[in-house]
Design a protein around this motif. Structure first.
Motif: not given
Length: 396
Positions: A206-210, A229-233, A242-250
């Protein structure tokens, strides 16, 4: 006539005797909707009696450690039906120190609920409240920065909708509050609404967007953060994900303070099996609600293991590490020696032997250490070692 009448009665008895199972099955099928609609409420009670050796200076010791007795009654209430699952509890921790004679009472409570509103819409909520004299017992690392009692609460609310057969959309809200219980100390708050979508590309992936907003409030000062953040499950095996999230935070700092960008990375591995449970988490993020300042960057890592050898014997272990400092990224590359960077770790392990369904015995060893003391209200040594034996009674 008598013979005919007797034969009719015998045939009728044979017919009834042969069809009673059909009538019973039909009655159960007719009554099934009513039975499914009934909510089953079940009270729970668990009492833990513990004898421990603890050398924690914060709890009134003299540095050599002392024996302590801890009693923990835990009262719970569970509810379940075709659409609702609810689990709530209240627990009191009574700690009696034999050396100093000091006695403390801590309080914990919580509620988790999941409600199916329709075939495609689900509501879930959770609340946890703590009022403790030992901040190292709180479920979030980095909060044990003083010898003072601490109030901590954490709440989540989410609504998940299955938009299509492959896509789920979730709107969520998370709230945290921390207050060091002392004159002049202010509470810190963190408000985190979010919106995310997950698309199942295959049965395993599964692919995610948050999008996530964070509002941090402390001592009348508000700071904010916006993150994507983009996500991968990915389901590695049937019980392992396995779940991975990553992205920038202002990060938008209060007036007069420095703002900037913070990277957000989170990796989680979860396994829930019949004999082995594993939980691994690591990442870097922006957090708040710590009782001393507005917002912090945080590095964190944790490992949880539980191995059941049979119905009676099991072992468990856990380890965690944290490191944080003033947001957005001041001195975040420094591991030791920075006045504004705190770090610490915890390691624990134990065994459990279940004597019967209502009685279990445990042995456990814990070591908790706070390496840095940034923004601390006290400069005492925060290192502690705990050796404990427990008897867990679950009468109902």
């Amino acid at each position: 006539m008598g013979v005919v009448d007797g034969g009719w009665r015998a045939g009728r008895r044979a017919t009834v005797k042969g069809n009673w199972k059909k009538w019973l099955l039909a009655g159960l099928m007719f009554a099934a909707p009513a039975a499914q609609g009934a909510t089953i409420w079940e009270p729970r009670l668990r009492v833990t009696a513990e004898e421990r050796f603890d050398d924690d200076l914060r709890l009134g010791g003299d540095g050599t450690g002392q024996l302590m007795t801890k009693l923990t009654p835990r009262l719970g209430l569970e509810a379940k039906d075709a659409r609702l699952t609810l689990d709530s509890f209240y627990a009191a921790d009574l700690l009696m120190r034999h050396g100093s004679g000091r006695t403390t009472l801590d309080h914990r409570g919580g509620l988790e609920a999941r409600q199916l509103l329709s075939r495609t819409l689900r509501l879930d909520a959770a609340v946890r409240v703590f009022r403790v004299t030992d901040p190292s017992s709180l479920p979030r690392d980095g909060l044990a920065r003083s010898t003072l009692p601490t109030f901590f609460t954490q709440a989540t609310l989410g609504v998940t909708n299955r938009v299509t057969q492959r896509m789920d959309v979730r709107a969520g809200y998370r709230f945290e509050a921390v207050r060091i219980i002392d004159v002049g100390q202010q509470a810190g708050y963190a408000h985190t609404p979010s919106l995310e979508a997950w698309y199942r590309t295959t049965r395993r992936l599964s692919l995610g967007l948050e999008y996530r907003y964070q509002g941090f409030l402390y001592d009348g000062s508000l700071s904010q953060a916006h993150g994507a953040a983009l996500g991968l499950r990915y389901r590695l095996t049937r019980p392992t994900t396995l779940t991975v999230r990553g992205g920038p935070v202002r990060y938008l700092a209060p007036l007069g303070q420095q703002g900037g960008w913070v990277p957000r990375v989170n990796v989680e591995l979860q396994r829930e099996g019949e004999l082995l449970d594993v939980g691994v988490s690591a990442g870097h993020d922006l957090v708040g609600a710590n009782g001393f300042t507005n917002a912090l960057w945080a590095d964190y890592a944790s490992v949880l293991l539980a191995r059941r050898f049979n119905q009676k014997f099991s072992v468990f272990g856990a380890a965690s590490f944290f490191r944080n400092g003033v947001a957005p990224s001041v001195e975040w590359t420094v591991f030791r020696g920075a006045s504004r960077v705190s770090q610490g770790y915890a390691v624990s392990g134990g065994v459990e032997y279940r004597i019967d369904r209502r009685l279990a015995a445990q042995g456990a060893v814990d070591r908790i250490a706070q390496v840095g003391l940034a923004d601390s209200a006290s400069t005492v040594d925060l290192t502690r070692n705990v050796f404990a034996v427990r008897l867990v009674v679950t009468p109902w």
